[in-house]
Design an enzyme around this catalytic site. Structure first.
Site, PDB file in Angstrom:
ATOM      1  N   GLU A  53       0.805  -1.228   0.000  1.00 40.53           N
ATOM      2  CA  GLU A  53       0.000   0.000   0.000  1.00 40.53           C
ATOM      3  C   GLU A  53       0.836   1.275   0.000  1.00 40.53           C
ATOM      4  O   GLU A  53       0.294   2.374   0.023  1.00 40.53           O
ATOM      5  CB  GLU A  53      -0.932   0.011   1.235  1.00 40.53           C
TER       6      GLU A  53
ATOM      7  N   GLY B  83      -6.726  -0.681  14.775  1.00 39.32           N
ATOM      8  CA  GLY B  83      -7.164  -1.682  15.745  1.00 39.32           C
ATOM      9  C   GLY B  83      -8.574  -1.474  16.267  1.00 39.32           C
ATOM     10  O   GLY B  83      -9.009  -2.171  17.184  1.00 39.32           O
ATOM     11  N   ALA B  84      -9.329  -0.515  15.684  1.00 39.52           N
ATOM     12  CA  ALA B  84     -10.658  -0.196  16.222  1.00 39.52           C
ATOM     13  C   ALA B  84     -11.565  -1.420  16.260  1.00 39.52           C
ATOM     14  O   ALA B  84     -12.310  -1.610  17.217  1.00 39.52           O
ATOM     15  CB  ALA B  84     -11.317   0.913  15.399  1.00 39.52           C
TER      16      ALA B  84
ATOM     17  N   THR C  17      -9.849   5.052  16.137  1.00 43.12           N
ATOM     18  CA  THR C  17      -8.418   5.095  15.827  1.00 43.12           C
ATOM     19  C   THR C  17      -8.146   6.125  14.726  1.00 43.12           C
ATOM     20  O   THR C  17      -9.044   6.553  14.010  1.00 43.12           O
ATOM     21  CB  THR C  17      -7.924   3.712  15.376  1.00 43.12           C
TER      22      THR C  17
ATOM     23  N   ASN D 144     -14.303   4.756  12.929  1.00 37.78           N
ATOM     24  CA  ASN D 144     -15.610   4.406  13.485  1.00 37.78           C
ATOM     25  C   ASN D 144     -15.500   3.957  14.944  1.00 37.78           C
ATOM     26  O   ASN D 144     -14.413   3.855  15.495  1.00 37.78           O
ATOM     27  CB  ASN D 144     -16.200   3.264  12.660  1.00 37.78           C
TER      28      ASN D 144
ATOM     29  N   ASP E 242     -19.140   1.199  10.551  1.00 33.46           N
ATOM     30  CA  ASP E 242     -17.725   1.256  10.157  1.00 33.46           C
ATOM     31  C   ASP E 242     -17.490   2.381   9.151  1.00 33.46           C
ATOM     32  O   ASP E 242     -16.613   2.299   8.295  1.00 33.46           O
ATOM     33  CB  ASP E 242     -17.233  -0.100   9.600  1.00 33.46           C
TER      34      ASP E 242
ATOM     35  N   ASN F 188     -11.932   4.110   0.276  1.00 37.84           N
ATOM     36  CA  ASN F 188     -11.233   3.689   1.483  1.00 37.84           C
ATOM     37  C   ASN F 188      -9.920   4.469   1.616  1.00 37.84           C
ATOM     38  O   ASN F 188      -9.891   5.672   1.395  1.00 37.84           O
ATOM     39  CB  ASN F 188     -11.064   2.168   1.455  1.00 37.84           C
TER      40      ASN F 188
END
Ligand code: CA
Length: 701
Positions: free
Chosen positions: A82, A194-195, A257, A277, A322, A410
Site C-alpha cells: 500500500e 485496531g478499532a 483510531t 468508526n 464502520d 477507502n
C-alpha cells in the site's frame, strides 16, 4: 540595502553549505510546504496539502505512449503493498508489507539499504486488513516508519540504522500501525489501527530528534471520564463526554483510531486528522443507541504547537456502520460562489464528498459520489446527515446497505489537480447487510463488532452469488468539488482498485485490481496508456524528476482489506511477491514472469469427520470469514477448503487450536473456539471442498 543583500547572500551560502553537510533526507517544513510545486515527493501525499498532484510535464498526454519500465525491485513478501514511495535528494524510500523499509538510488534502482523491524508474525492476527504499510516520513536526515507491532522507528537516512524507537500502542492490546507518519514542526505525528478489535484511539506526537513522546490527542473519553493529562482532556470533558451514554464502549474501548489521514496547513497552523468508526460497530451496544459519540467518524483540527482542539466536523454522528472519517484529506484553494475559499476535501467511507472551510470547520457542501442508501442527503445548515431510519438496523432487522464497511472510498489516495480543478477518486460500490448480533459479548483480542456476520453470507446458490458479485463495482471518478458532480467516470472490472496520481502533463495514473496500471487523460478519462503488472495493484503511484528525466513509481501487490475480506469478488490469483516498478519515457526494461506457487492437490473422497457441518458453517462465518472468505467460496489468505490440513483432525487442530502457524498470523483460536467447534468447521470445509451445497441452503429447503 547593500548590507542586506550581502547578509542574504551570506545566509544563502550558509544554507547551501548546511544542506551539503547534512547528508541525505534533509527535509524540513519549508521543503514539504513547497513540495506541491517542485520535482520531488517529500511527504506521503507529496506536500502538506496532500494533493498528490505533480506539476511535472515531460510525461504528458502526447508522450505517455513511450512510457516504459526503467527499473524494478522485487520484495520478500507476498502480502498487500500500500505504500507511496518518497523521493528525496535522489533517493527513493518505500515500505512493504510487514513494515520493512527500503532505500534505492532513484535513477538506477540500486538498493542503498534495507531495514526489517522484525515484527512477530503472530502480530498479523491483530491486523484487520492485511499486514500492510503505507510508507515513511523523511525529516532532517531521518526516516520514520510505523510498524505492525505499533512502534514508531526513526532510521538514519544515510544507512538505515535505528536512531530511536518508541512503543506507540500498548503492546498488551491489539494495536497495529499501517499509516505513514507525518512530520510537522519537528514533531512526528502517528496514530494507530485496531478499532475493530476494541481499543481507544489517539493521535500522538513525538520529538523528531529524540523520540520523546510529547502529547496524545485522544479521540474519545476513557471509561472513567477522568483526565489523561493530555491536550485532549479539556475538549473531551466539555464536548465529548456527554455524547457517550453508558454502553459497552467502556469495556471494549470505543474505537476511534487515527489510522490514515493527517494533513497540515502552515498558514493556519492547524493539523487535521481523520477518526475511525466506533467499537462495537452497533451503536445500540456501544452506547445504548444514543449520543453522537464524539469524536468518532470526525475530522478534527488541532493547534500544531500545543495539540489542543480547535474545531471538528463529524461526518456520522452516532456511527454504526464502520463509516470512518480517516480517509485521505486534501487541502486546496477553491473559488466557491465567486469567493476564494481555503477548503478541506474528503470522500469518506459513507459515500458523500465533503467540502469544509478549513479555518472554521464549517460544512460548505456535501454530495454523494457513489450510490448511497443509508442517508438521503447531508443537511448543510446543521452539517448532519438525513438518515434513512432502516439504516440503523434496530430490533433484529437487516439492512442491505450501500456503501458497506469497505466504503465508497477507502484509504486509497485520491488526487486533486489544480489544473483541471477535479478530484480523482478511487471509488467503489460494495453493499453489506447490517444486522445486530443478538448475544454480543466482548472477546478480548477478537473482532468486537456487535454484528451478526452471518447476515453477509446471503448468497446460497451460484446464481445468488453472481448477482451479489455484480453489485460490487470499482470506479475512477473525476469529481468537480465546486459543483459537487462527476465530470467523467471510468468503470473498472473489479472493486478495490488503486490510489491515484495527477500531473501537470494532463494525466491521471491509477492501477487496478486486475493488475493493469493505466494513464488517462485528466480532462476526459480517455485511456492513453496501460502496463500489465502481473499482480493486483492497490497503492498510489508517485512521480519525480531527476537528472532531467521524469519517473513514475508504483508499488505493486494485491492485498488490503478488500482482498482479505472479499477475495471471491476479486481476480483469482495466488499471492505473488510485491514489486516496485519505476517507469520513464523510452525505457524498455522487463521484469521476469512471476513464479506461480503450486496449488496442493488434496483428495477429500476418503476423508471422514464426526463434525456437524451446519454448525461449522455458522462458526466459520462468525469467526473465520473475515480472513478466509465468506462461505469459504474463495480465499486469499489460505483457501481452507483446498488446504491439506483439513484432511486430518490432528493437522487441523495443530493449526487452529495449537497455533503452529502463529508466525504467519494464524494464532491459536483456543480462546475463541472449542474442540467441537473446530471439528465442525473442518466438517464444513470438507463439505465445501467436495463441492456440496452450503448447509444454509440445505436448511432452507
Ligand atoms: Ca474501521
Amino acid at each position: 540595502m547593500r548590507i542586506f543583500k550581502f547578509g542574504l547572500a551570506l545566509a544563502l551560502a550558509f544554507t547551501v553549505a548546511a544542506c551539503q553537510k547534512a547528508g541525505p533526507g534533509n527535509v524540513d517544513g519549508a521543503r514539504i510546504a513547497a513540495a506541491d510545486s517542485n520535482n520531488e515527493w517529500v511527504s506521503y501525499g507529496k506536500g502538506y496539502s496532500e494533493q498528490r498532484f505533480s506539476p511535472l510535464t515531460k510525461i504528458d498526454t502526447k508522450s505517455v505512449g513511450q512510457l516504459g519500465l526503467a527499473w524494478y525491485a522485487q520484495f520478500d513478501t507476498d502480502r498487500g503493498q500500500e505504500a507511496t514511495p518518497l523521493m528525496v535528494d535522489g533517493v527513493l524510500y518505500t515500505t512493504t508489507a510487514w513494515s520493512k523499509v527500503y532505500a534505492f538510488d532513484a535513477a538506477s534502482g540500486k538498493q542503498i539499504w534495507a531495514y526489517d523491524p522484525k515484527v512477530d508474525g503472530a502480530k498479523g492476527f491483530d491486523a484487520c486488513c492485511d499486514v500492510v504499510n503505507r510508507g515513511v516520513a523523511v525529516w532532517k536526515g531521518k526516516v520514520y516508519v510505523g510498524t505492525m507491532d505499533a512502534r514508531l522507528v526513526a532510521l538514519d537516512a544515510k544507512d538505515g540504522h535505528v536512531v530511536w524507537q518508541a512503543q506507540v500502542g500498548d503492546p498488551k492490546k491489539p494495536f497495529t500501525i499501517t499509516q505513514a507518519p507525518r512530520v510537522v514542526k519537528d514533531k512526528v505525528l502517528i496514530g494507530e489501527s485496531g478499532a475493530e478489535y476494541g481499543v481507544r484511539g489517539f493521535l500522538a506526537a513525538y520529538d523528531a530528534a529524540t523520540g520523546k513522546k510529547l502529547w496524545r490527542f485522544y479521540t474519545l473519553p476513557n471509561a472513567t471520564g477522568a483526565p489523561d493529562g493530555e491536550p485532549s482532556d479539556k475538549v473531551l470533558k466539555e464536548k465529548a463526554l456527554a455524547t457517550w451514554p453508558d454502553g459497552q464502549w467502556k469495556t471494549v474501548g470505543g474505537g476511534g483510531t487515527v489510522w490514515d489521514s493527517i494533513v497540515y496547513d502552515p498558514q493556519l497552523n492547524l493539523i487535521y486528522f481523520g477518526v475511525d468508526n466506533g467499537t462495537p460497530w452497533d451503536q445500540e451496544k456501544r452506547s445504548g443507541g444514543k449520543g453522537d459519540n464524539l469524536f468518532l467518524s470526525s475530522i478534527v483540527a488541532i493547534n500544531a504547537d500545543t495539540g489542543e482542539y480547535v474545531w471538528h466536523y463529524q461526518v456520522n454522528p452516532g456511527e454504526s456502520w464502520d463509516y470512518s472519517a480517516v480517509q485521505p484529506m486534501i487541502l486546496a484553494d477553491l473559488t466557491i460562489g465567486g469567493a476564494p475559499r481555503k477548503v478541506l476535501m474528503q470522500a469518506p467511507k459513507n459515500g458523500f464528498f465533503y467540502v469544509l472551510d478549513r479555518a472554521t470547520g464549517k460544512l460548505l457542501s456535501a454530495k454523494n459520489y457513489v450510490p448511497v442508501t443509508w442517508a438521503k442527503s447531508i443537511d448543510i445548515a446543521t452539517g448532519r446527515p438525513v438518515e434513512n431510519p432502516e439504516a440503523r438496523y434496530k430490533n433484529g432487522s437487516v439492512d442491505l446497505q450501500q456503501p458497506g464497511p469497505l466504503g465508497g472510498h477507502n484509504w486509497h489516495p485520491m488526487s486533486f489537480s489544480p489544473k483541471t480543478g477535479l478530484v480523482y477518486i478511487p471509488a467503489q460500490a460494495d453493499p453489506f447487510a447490517y444486522q445486530g448480533a443478538t448475544n454480543f459479548a466482548y472477546k478480548a483480542g477478537a473482532w468486537n463488532l456487535g454484528l451478526n456476520m452471518l447476515a453477509n453470507t446471503g448468497p446460497q446458490t451460484p446464481e445468488q452469488a453472481k448477482a451479489a458479485a455484480a453489485a460490487y463495482k470499482g470506479y475512477l471518478v473525476a469529481w468537480d468539488p465546486v459543483n459537487q458532480k462527476a465530470v467523467w467516470t471510468v468503470e473498472h472490472p473489479y472493486f478495490w482498485n488503486a490510489g491515484v496520481l495527477s500531473t501537470g502533463g494532463g494525466l491521471v495514473f491509477q492501477g487496478a485490481a486486475e493488475g493493469k496500471f493505466y494513464a488517462y487523460d485528466a480532462t476526459n478519462g480517455k485511456q492513453l496508456w496501460s502496463y500489465d503488472t502481473g499482480n493486483g495493484v492497490i497503492a498510489a503511484p508517485m512521480t519525480y524528476e531527476l537528472n532531467g528525466e521524469q519517473y513514475v513509481a508504483l508499488m505493486v501487490g494485491a492485498g488490503g482489506g478488500g482482498q482479505v475480506s472479499a477475495p471471491a469478488l476479486l481476480p483469482t490469483r495466488p499471492r505473488l511477491p510485491g514489486r516496485l516498478l519505476v517507469f520513464k519515457l523510452g525505457a524498455s526494461a522487463k521484469t521476469p514472469p512471476f513464479v506461480l506457487p503450486a496449488q496442493p492437490q488434496i483428495d477429500l473422497s476418503k476423508v471422514s469427520t464426526t463434525g456437524d457441518k451446519a454448525h461449522g458453517y455458522v462458526v466459520f462465518n462468525s469467526t473465520c470469514q473475515v480472513c478466509h472468505g465468506a462461505n469459504a467460496t474463495g480465499s486469499w489468505l489460505p483457501d481452507l477448503k483446498r488446504s491439506p490440513m483439513i484432511t486430518t483432525p490432528g493437522d487441523f487442530n495443530s493449526v487452529v487450536l495449537q497455533g503452529v502457524r502463529a508466525h504467519n498470523g494464524m494464532i491459536s483460536f483456543a480462546k475463541f473456539l472449542s474442540n467441537q467447534d473446530v471439528e465442525d468447521v473442518r466438517a464444513f470445509l470438507i463439505s465445501q471442498g467436495k463441492g456440496e451445497p452450503l448447509p444454509g441452503a440445505v436448511a432452507a429447503k
